[in-house]
Design a protein around this motif. Structure first.
Motif, short mmCIF file in Angstrom:
data_model
loop_
_atom_site.label_atom_id
_atom_site.label_comp_id
_atom_site.label_asym_id
_atom_site.label_seq_id
_atom_site.Cartn_x
_atom_site.Cartn_y
_atom_site.Cartn_z
N THR A 87 55.11 77.78 41.67
CA THR A 87 55.97 78.39 40.66
C THR A 87 55.42 79.77 40.33
O THR A 87 54.23 80.06 40.52
N LYS A 89 55.22 82.69 37.23
CA LYS A 89 55.35 82.77 35.77
C LYS A 89 54.83 84.10 35.26
O LYS A 89 53.79 84.59 35.71
N GLU A 109 59.55 81.65 33.68
CA GLU A 109 59.03 80.92 34.83
C GLU A 109 60.14 80.59 35.82
O GLU A 109 61.27 80.29 35.44
N SER A 110 59.81 80.66 37.09
CA SER A 110 60.78 80.35 38.14
C SER A 110 60.91 78.84 38.31
O SER A 110 60.06 78.06 37.85
N LYS A 111 61.96 78.42 38.99
CA LYS A 111 62.06 77.04 39.43
C LYS A 111 61.06 76.85 40.56
O LYS A 111 60.64 77.81 41.21
N PRO A 112 60.61 75.60 40.81
CA PRO A 112 59.65 75.38 41.90
C PRO A 112 60.16 75.95 43.23
O PRO A 112 61.33 75.78 43.57
N GLN A 113 59.28 76.62 43.93
CA GLN A 113 59.60 77.24 45.20
C GLN A 113 58.85 76.54 46.34
O GLN A 113 57.73 76.04 46.14
N GLU A 143 66.75 84.25 38.29
CA GLU A 143 68.02 83.64 38.68
C GLU A 143 68.09 83.41 40.19
O GLU A 143 68.77 82.50 40.65
N GLU A 162 64.18 77.68 46.87
CA GLU A 162 64.04 76.70 45.80
C GLU A 162 63.70 75.33 46.36
O GLU A 162 64.27 74.89 47.35
N ASP A 164 63.61 71.35 46.26
CA ASP A 164 64.36 70.22 45.73
C ASP A 164 63.44 69.00 45.72
O ASP A 164 63.28 68.33 46.74
#
Length: 216
Positions: A87, A89, A109-113, A143, A162, A164
Motif C-alpha cells: 500500500t 500512504k 492511502e491507496s487500495k492494496p496494490q 483514485e 489493484e 483483489d
C-alpha cells in the motif's frame, strides 16, 4: 543530586539509546522474504521500499509489521518470479486548530496494490511513483494509483495494479488435481494441510458459515 550528576545520567541514557537504535538499524538493513536457507539466497535481489510504501506480503508470505510509519526498508528477493502486495500512504498536516483527541493529520492511502516481476540475481529494484504536492492531489492520485518497479538502470520492469484479496483467497481454495500414483496417505496429509491453510485465510463470516454446514 547535583546538576553534574543529572547531566552525566542524561548523557548515559542518550548513549544507551543511540547504541540501541544503531543495533536496530543494522538488523533491519534487509528483510529476507523467504524461509529456510535456499542456495539462491547467496545472490539475492533487493527491493528498496521508501517510507511511503508498506509491503504487506511477498509471494503470499506476510511481512512483519514494525509498528513504525515512514520506515524505509530493503527486502531480499530470491531470483525468479516474485509477487509483492503493498500500500502507498501519505500524511498531511491539518490546517488550523484541531479538537482535543482529533488527529492532527490527514492520511491518504491507496487500495492494496499487487505487482509481479522476474527478479534477476544480484539486481536492485525500487518503487517509482508520482509524488503529490498537496493532499488534494494525493486524493486524486489514489483514485487510480499505480507504482512501477524499476531496476538499477532505471528501466521499468513491472507496474502494479489493484490487488483483489477476495480473488486471491478463492484462487488458494481451488482444488489441485492429485497426480497419478500418489498414495492415499499422501493425499490425506496434503488435504489436511490445505484445509488448515484455508481456515487461516477464511474470514470470520466464512468460518461461521462452514461451522453451521459442518454441524447441521
Amino acid at each position: 543530586m547535583s546538576m553534574c550528576h543529572v547531566r552525566g545520567f542524561f548523557k548515559l541514557v542518550v548513549l544507551m539509546l543511540s547504541v540501541t537504535l544503531v543495533g536496530c538499524a543494522s538488523s533491519l538493513a534487509r528483510i529476507d522474504t523467504w524461509q529456510g536457507d535456499p542456495a539462491e539466497a547467496a545472490d539475492a535481489a533487493v527491493l528498496k521500499s521508501p517510507g511511503e510504501i508498506t509491503v504487506v506480503q511477498v509471494n503470499g508470505r506476510e511481512m512483519t509489521n514494525f509498528l513504525m510509519d515512514d520506515l524505509a526498508l530493503d527486502y531480499g528477493l530470491l531470483p525468479g518470479q516474485n509477487e509483492v502486495v503493498f500500500t502507498y500512504k501519505t500524511i498531511w498536516a491539518k490546517a488550523g486548530v484541531v479538537d482535543n483527541g482529533e488527529s492532527k493529520v490527514h492520511t491518504v492511502e491507496s487500495k492494496p496494490q499487487r505487482v509481479s516481476f522476474e527478479a534477476v540475481a544480484g539486481e536492485e529494484y525500487r518503487f517509482s511513483f508520482t509524488k503529490p504536492s498537496s493532499r488534494q492531489e494525493a486524493e486524486t492520485l489514489m483514485e487510480d494509483f499505480s507504482a512501477d518497479i524499476v531496476n538499477r538502470s532505471g528501466d521499468v520492469v513491472a507496474s502494479s495494479g489493484e490487488w483483489d484479496a477476495q480473488a486471491a483467497r478463492k484462487a488458494a481454495r481451488t482444488p489441485v488435481p492429485s497426480g497419478a500414483g500418489v498414495s492415499g496417505d499422501a493425499q490425506s496429509g496434503s488435504t489436511l494441510d490445505r484445509m488448515k491453510s484455508l481456515w487461516g485465510d477464511a474470514t470470520e463470516e466464512e468460518k461461521r458459515e462452514f461451522l453451521r454446514w459442518a454441524f447441521e
